[in-house]
Write an enzyme that holds these catalytic residues in place. Sequence first.
Site, PDB file in Angstrom:
ATOM      1  N   HIS A  81      -0.265  -3.063 -11.339  1.00  0.00           N
ATOM      2  CA  HIS A  81       0.796  -3.791 -12.040  1.00  0.00           C
ATOM      3  C   HIS A  81       1.723  -2.790 -12.736  1.00  0.00           C
ATOM      4  O   HIS A  81       1.439  -1.602 -12.819  1.00  0.00           O
ATOM      5  CB  HIS A  81       0.222  -4.691 -13.142  1.00  0.00           C
ATOM      6  N   GLU A 113      -2.716  -1.438 -15.036  1.00  0.00           N
ATOM      7  CA  GLU A 113      -1.323  -1.538 -15.454  1.00  0.00           C
ATOM      8  C   GLU A 113      -0.725  -0.144 -15.598  1.00  0.00           C
ATOM      9  O   GLU A 113      -1.354   0.761 -16.162  1.00  0.00           O
ATOM     10  CB  GLU A 113      -1.208  -2.262 -16.800  1.00  0.00           C
ATOM     11  N   HIS A 115       0.527  -6.377  -7.482  1.00  0.00           N
ATOM     12  CA  HIS A 115       0.519  -7.749  -7.983  1.00  0.00           C
ATOM     13  C   HIS A 115       1.404  -8.643  -7.115  1.00  0.00           C
ATOM     14  O   HIS A 115       1.094  -9.804  -6.852  1.00  0.00           O
ATOM     15  CB  HIS A 115       0.989  -7.769  -9.436  1.00  0.00           C
ATOM     16  N   ASP A 162       5.777  -6.889  -9.495  1.00  0.00           N
ATOM     17  CA  ASP A 162       5.249  -5.564  -9.842  1.00  0.00           C
ATOM     18  C   ASP A 162       4.166  -5.106  -8.847  1.00  0.00           C
ATOM     19  O   ASP A 162       3.526  -5.952  -8.227  1.00  0.00           O
ATOM     20  CB  ASP A 162       4.701  -5.566 -11.278  1.00  0.00           C
TER      21      ASP A 162
END
Length: 288
Positions: free
Chosen positions: A128, A214, A250, A260
């Site tokens: 992400h 992330e 994602h 993303d």
Amino acid sequence: MSAVDLFWKSFFREYDVLIKWLLLFAGAGVLYLWIKGKKQTKLNTDEAAKIGAERSKVAEPEVIVQCQQCSIHLPKSEAIKQEDRFYCSQEHLNSLDAQGWIGSAVWRNSPNQDVRPEGLAPDLVVIHHISLPPSGFVARSSTQFIVDFFQNKLDSSLHPYFEEIANQKVSSHFLIARSGEVFQFVSTQNKAWHAGVSSFLGREKCNDFSIGIELEGDSDHPFEDIQYSALAKLSSQLSAVYPNLQFAGHSDIAPGRKTDPGIQFSWQKFQAKSDIPAKKLPFGLEPR
């Protein structure tokens, strides 16, 4: 005055001078011995203090700590310290422990997690991107805001966008900051709330079987080279425990809903740095 009287007078005069000289020398000798004694006393005191300190140091017990990874006990002076944890070697510091935590990461436990379905180990990594506020890292680091967000501690009064997301309860297993620093919020053995409504090659509910990573960034700015290096290292650490891991974005598992990690993320650069086989990147190496 007779010759005898002169003799004794001269004798006593010279004797008096001699006595004075003897007394002078005696006084000087006493003074020398006193000064020498004072110096020796100071030396003896200093030496005694030094010996006492050394004995105290020898007698003081070595602090013993426990390796977070293998639980072996070792002297604190020989251990590797990471936050409030200790490790016996670089290998253990840089590996996933039995509880699903990587020693070299900064641990910030998130309340936003669940247990995985029984017997189900992760076999997917979802990549992400995130920035709080959007593109906020351009002006200043947004890392702490992201950490606070995943821990439900974000102060919504600090930015209008924070008010919009104030009631959201989300998390990811890992965050890689623009600096390359790696944070971990959820054990890999548990589910983080990162994927949402999703499907991977026909399998629904990706949170059940995935690990979320992330990257601090957005779709408008290139990611930092150090982030790719950290992501490659993290992928290797995870693959050592979960050898069947595949990798997707994602947007791959929630097309039309998520974009993303976005067009700024180079799948080719990631693949080159991590040496992940192409078959483990089922959506290919093209930007998307």
